[in-house]
Structures are given as C-alpha cells and as structure tokens.
Design an enzyme around this catalytic site. Structure first.
Site, PDB file in Angstrom:
ATOM      1  N   SER A 131       0.850  -1.187   0.000  1.00 16.88           N
ATOM      2  CA  SER A 131       0.000   0.000   0.000  1.00 16.88           C
ATOM      3  C   SER A 131       0.883   1.233   0.000  1.00 16.88           C
ATOM      4  O   SER A 131       1.999   1.221   0.533  1.00 16.88           O
ATOM      5  CB  SER A 131      -0.893   0.002   1.245  1.00 16.88           C
ATOM      6  OG  SER A 131      -1.458   1.273   1.468  1.00 16.88           O
ATOM      7  N   SER A 132       0.371   2.310  -0.562  1.00 17.70           N
ATOM      8  CA  SER A 132       1.144   3.557  -0.596  1.00 17.70           C
ATOM      9  C   SER A 132       1.331   4.164   0.787  1.00 17.70           C
ATOM     10  O   SER A 132       2.158   5.061   0.965  1.00 17.70           O
ATOM     11  CB  SER A 132       0.461   4.576  -1.513  1.00 17.70           C
ATOM     12  OG  SER A 132      -0.851   4.848  -1.080  1.00 17.70           O
ATOM     13  N   CYS A 133       0.603   3.657   1.791  1.00 17.52           N
ATOM     14  CA  CYS A 133       0.750   4.192   3.151  1.00 17.52           C
ATOM     15  C   CYS A 133       2.070   3.777   3.793  1.00 17.52           C
ATOM     16  O   CYS A 133       2.395   4.224   4.902  1.00 17.52           O
ATOM     17  CB  CYS A 133      -0.420   3.777   4.032  1.00 17.52           C
ATOM     18  SG  CYS A 133      -0.455   2.018   4.440  1.00 17.52           S
TER      19      CYS A 133
ATOM     20  N   TYR B 292      -1.215  -0.615   9.914  1.00 16.21           N
ATOM     21  CA  TYR B 292      -1.343  -1.306   8.626  1.00 16.21           C
ATOM     22  C   TYR B 292      -0.057  -1.141   7.819  1.00 16.21           C
ATOM     23  O   TYR B 292       0.447  -2.100   7.220  1.00 16.21           O
ATOM     24  CB  TYR B 292      -2.534  -0.728   7.865  1.00 16.21           C
ATOM     25  CG  TYR B 292      -2.788  -1.343   6.511  1.00 16.21           C
ATOM     26  CD1 TYR B 292      -3.315  -2.628   6.402  1.00 16.21           C
ATOM     27  CD2 TYR B 292      -2.541  -0.627   5.343  1.00 16.21           C
ATOM     28  CE1 TYR B 292      -3.564  -3.182   5.156  1.00 16.21           C
ATOM     29  CE2 TYR B 292      -2.785  -1.183   4.095  1.00 16.21           C
ATOM     30  CZ  TYR B 292      -3.304  -2.458   4.013  1.00 16.21           C
ATOM     31  OH  TYR B 292      -3.550  -3.002   2.767  1.00 16.21           O
TER      32      TYR B 292
ATOM     33  N   LYS C 165       2.664  -3.955   6.201  1.00 24.58           N
ATOM     34  CA  LYS C 165       2.993  -4.027   4.779  1.00 24.58           C
ATOM     35  C   LYS C 165       4.496  -3.860   4.534  1.00 24.58           C
ATOM     36  O   LYS C 165       5.067  -4.502   3.645  1.00 24.58           O
ATOM     37  CB  LYS C 165       2.199  -2.970   4.013  1.00 24.58           C
ATOM     38  CG  LYS C 165       0.716  -3.302   3.897  1.00 24.58           C
ATOM     39  CD  LYS C 165       0.514  -4.610   3.152  1.00 24.58           C
ATOM     40  CE  LYS C 165      -0.929  -4.986   2.979  1.00 24.58           C
ATOM     41  NZ  LYS C 165      -1.092  -6.275   2.253  1.00 24.58           N
TER      42      LYS C 165
ATOM     43  N   HIS D  87     -12.765   2.872   2.638  1.00 18.08           N
ATOM     44  CA  HIS D  87     -11.905   3.981   2.256  1.00 18.08           C
ATOM     45  C   HIS D  87     -12.740   5.146   1.741  1.00 18.08           C
ATOM     46  O   HIS D  87     -13.955   5.039   1.573  1.00 18.08           O
ATOM     47  CB  HIS D  87     -10.894   3.518   1.194  1.00 18.08           C
ATOM     48  CG  HIS D  87      -9.854   2.596   1.740  1.00 18.08           C
ATOM     49  ND1 HIS D  87      -9.824   1.250   1.483  1.00 18.08           N
ATOM     50  CD2 HIS D  87      -8.802   2.845   2.561  1.00 18.08           C
ATOM     51  CE1 HIS D  87      -8.787   0.699   2.104  1.00 18.08           C
ATOM     52  NE2 HIS D  87      -8.155   1.639   2.763  1.00 18.08           N
TER      53      HIS D  87
END
Length: 311
Positions: free
Chosen positions: A110-112, A139, A143, A182
């Site tokens: 994920s881009s987070c 999260y 990842k 989201h």
C-alpha cells in the site's frame, strides 16, 4: 517470462476489491487453472491450514491480495487487529510459498508505507526515511514487513518473490461500509443515501485539502499480471495512475455523478490524514504499462457497481 495458460495460480483474497479484479484479468488472459479459497474454506491466519493448502493444491504462482483493510476510523479503532492479522496473513502466505516451492509470488502492499512528509511524488527509495502517518501506521508497518520478507526470502533462498505498491484503490466489489471503508466508496454510499433520503447536506471528514491518487481496480489487476510476467527484482515497484486530486474535488465529483443536490459540510474536527500522497510510477511506466481508466469513468463504473449490489 511467458507463463503457461494452464499454470496453477492462487489468488489470495479473490473476493475482495483487488483480488476479484485480478481474478477477472487472469481469466481475460486465458489462464484456466485458477485456485481460490473463501475465508470459510481457508483461514489465512492459521499457519497449519495454509501449509496444508499449499501441499494439496501445489500452486505454481501466488498473487497475495489478502489483507485486513479499512480507512482512518477503522485503523484508529483497531490498531492491534490491523498489525497482527496482516502480519499473520502475509507471513503464512509468503513462508508457505517458500516451503511449497512456488515459482513466483507477488505481494501487494500500500502507498501508506511511505513517510508522512516524504518528498512528492513518492519514489521507492523513500521507504523508511521518516515517520509514518499516525492514522494508518499499524497497517503500514505490516505491509513494510511484507516487503522486507519477500526481499529476505529472495536473498537467502533465491525465491522469485516480488512486491508492488498500489495507490488508493476503487472499483467493482469495493467495501461500502461507512465504519471501515476507504474514502471514495464511503463518499459514494453517503451521497447515494443522502439523495434517497432527500437530505439537505452531507458531512465529510477533515478540510478536503489533502491530495490523493486513485487507481481503478482493473488497472491494478492489469499491472499485476504484467508484473508477474515481466518483473523480477528485489526492489518493490509503485503502481499508480500518475495523477492526483484533492479530497474536496473528489467529493464534488462523486456528489455530481451520484446526483445529490444538497450541500457538503466539512467537519474540520476530524483528521485529514497524510497531506499529499502521489506515487512516482515512472519505473513501471518505463516497462510499458499504463493505466486505462480515467477518474470520471472509474467513479461512474464504481457507482454502477454500488447500485447493482445495494441500490
């Protein structure tokens, strides 16, 4: 790498937004031996069950789209679940793939994973160069561990395990639960319900100022199949649309497409999250992949999917 169309391919999380899109894309490419397991059939939190599954089904390729996901509110309320469950799922899938001799695995992050205030657009090398965004750090930590795990198994065991980091996803089969979805699917549901109830207003979180990048799920699925056949490096790779929109403009667009005629009220007591999050997907673009679905078309298709399922 030309993958045989009768290769055994396991899509973990095949019923979710991303997994179902990958499943459709593999079918479009003519793959005939796809392997799926519903949660009731295979608990990915159970290492022994995953090991047994690998032994019985013997997948040659694995696409890991399984995860516990949610928005800001869900991450804030359930940090332990987001950290533990995602670590457990990916540990079992990645280690199990190594034990079973899987030829290639694609892990989706994920881009987070990127620091909250990293330079924009976000390049792959910015990983771990600063503090994470607090509203989804649990999260993100899981990842990041998944990325490192794929890299470690590649280094130590020679496994062809790769990782891809998509931007914010949306599309058919999305989660529209207002408590843990989201932003884009939440907006679709909010405006649809307000329209049906003839409400005068809809309240949205924050200021609307953050900038976000969105990618239609079928575009990500096309990227995943492309990477499975054309990419084999230790460095993970970004998968984005290359364009961004403010949450305020996104909200106005969803309002217009849904047809809600009331006003938008911004609750500035609620958090905005990361100020800006745009991926640098130049490495993937240079390999020859590009997204095909623009934002206007994607939102309309997502709303059509919502109406079919809940309208």
């Amino acid at each position: 790498m030309d993958i045989a169309r009768d290769a055994r391919i396991y899509v973990a999380g095949h019923r979710g937004l991303v997994g179902s899109a990958i499943w459709r894309e593999l079918q479009r490419h003519g793959f005939t031996r796809l392997i799926d397991r519903a949660r009731a059939e295979l608990d990915l939190l159970d290492a022994a069950a995953v090991r047994k599954f690998y032994a019985q089904e013997k997948p040659e390729y694995v696409l890991d789209a399984a995860a516990k996901v949610g928005g800001i509110q869900a991450n804030n309320q359930h940090p332990a679940e987001f950290l533990f469950q995602n670590l457990q799922i990916q540990n079992n899938l990645i280690h199990g793939a190594y034990e079973a001799g899987v030829r290639k695995l694609l892990f989706l992050g994920s881009s987070c994973i990127y620091p909250r205030l990293a330079p924009q657009p976000l390049k792959e090398e910015y990983l771990l160069t600063g503090p994470l965004e607090p509203t989804n750090e649990w999260y993100a930590m899981a990842k990041i561990a998944g990325i490192r795990m794929c890299q470690a198994y590649r280094r130590q065991h020679g496994c062809d395990f790769i990782s891809a980091m998509p931007s914010n996803m949306y599309g058919p089969n999305d989660n529209y639960d207002l408590q843990n979805s989201h932003v884009l699917p939440a907006l679709i549901r909010k405006f649809h319900e307000a329209k049906a109830a003839h409400s005068p207003s809809v309240t949205c979180w924050g200021t609307g100022s953050p900038l976000r990048e969105f990618l239609y799920a079928d575009d990500l699925a096309r990227a995943c199949v492309f990477l499975l056949e054309n990419y084999s490096e230790e460095q993970f790779i970004n998968v984005g649309s290359g364009s961004e929109v403010s949450v305020r403009d996104l909200t106005e667009n969803v309002k217009r497409i849904v047809g809600f005629e009331g006003v938008i009220v911004w609750d500035t007591t609620k958090p905005d999250g990361t100020p800006r999050k745009l991926l640098d997907s130049s490495r993937l673009f240079a390999l020859g992949w590009r997204p095909q679905v623009n934002m206007e078309t994607g939102i309309r298709l997502a709303y059509e999917d919502f109406l079919k399922r809940f309208g």
